[in-house]
Write an enzyme that holds these catalytic residues in place. Sequence first.
Site, PDB file in Angstrom:
ATOM      1  N   LYS A   1       0.835  -1.214   0.000  1.00 12.53           N
ATOM      2  CA  LYS A   1       0.000   0.000   0.000  1.00 12.53           C
ATOM      3  C   LYS A   1       0.859   1.248   0.000  1.00 12.53           C
ATOM      4  O   LYS A   1       0.551   2.234  -0.685  1.00 12.53           O
ATOM      5  CB  LYS A   1      -0.917   0.000   1.233  1.00 12.53           C
TER       6      LYS A   1
ATOM      7  N   HIS B   1      -7.684 -27.114 -35.153  1.00 12.31           N
ATOM      8  CA  HIS B   1      -8.682 -26.279 -34.478  1.00 12.31           C
ATOM      9  C   HIS B   1      -9.567 -27.122 -33.550  1.00 12.31           C
ATOM     10  O   HIS B   1     -10.785 -26.986 -33.523  1.00 12.31           O
ATOM     11  CB  HIS B   1      -9.531 -25.520 -35.486  1.00 12.31           C
TER      12      HIS B   1
END
Length: 283
Positions: free
Chosen positions: A132, A272
């Site tokens: 932070k 595919h």
Amino acid sequence: MHDNVKINRALISVSDKTGLIELATALNAAGVQMVSTGSTAKQIAAAGFDVTEVKEVTGFPESLDGRVKTLHPAIHGGILADRDNADHAAEMKLHGIEGIDLVVVNLYPFSSNPSIELIDIGGPAMVRAAAKNYAHVGVVVDTADYEDVTEMIQGGFFTVDARRRLAQKAFRITSSYDAAIASWMAEETSDREDATVPPILTLVAERAEVLRYGENPHQTGARYRLPGVESWWDAAVQLNGKEMSYLNVLDTEAAWQLVSRFDQPAAVIVKHANPCGVAIAST
């Protein structure tokens, strides 16, 4: 926010001691004061370096079988203080709090052996506090970052870009840590519905490979895996051709799933994700 921060004081508390002494050597050479806990402090001291134990900073001994060590204003105030805020500076002086410029913490290895005692509390609190306050503090949660951090410390300054990058990594680590704990607790619950279809689904995956591109060349892609879970991908070796793309991975996974249904040796052809041919033979 400061572009560069000089590291004067570092807090080190690590479960994984890999690279610890090398890091301590670099910090010592740079004149950085080291503060540490438990076994980490013992290893640093055994290597011949000056180190201040956390209990000397807090004025309170480690207690409750080590469950309480760093949860104290003298520690978190030193990490969270805004160094550009005059009121913060005055409060620090009033309470005798010294700033901490670098936090090096890695967490208890919960995933390797899930249990209540391996749920880290103080570690994530320090990591999140430092992340932070990355405007003023550096945070290191991964031993793989020690070398880069050491170079910056030896150069005299910790850049803001590096602090921001490491802060982002820190939040990712604590997020995945909490997710692993939540998932384990869901498995332990007696409520079958919540365990099977939890009201909040927490998923954690680690990047295993950056791909050549995504489904199309203008897209990015990567292959991820569940932490601690091995699959055939971990032993796979690419023998030739270009680096894998997303569709290459998709086709390969489909081929593996299909070929695994047959007695070996067997071979399949996939395009595919659609099987175009299957062959089995004695050799």
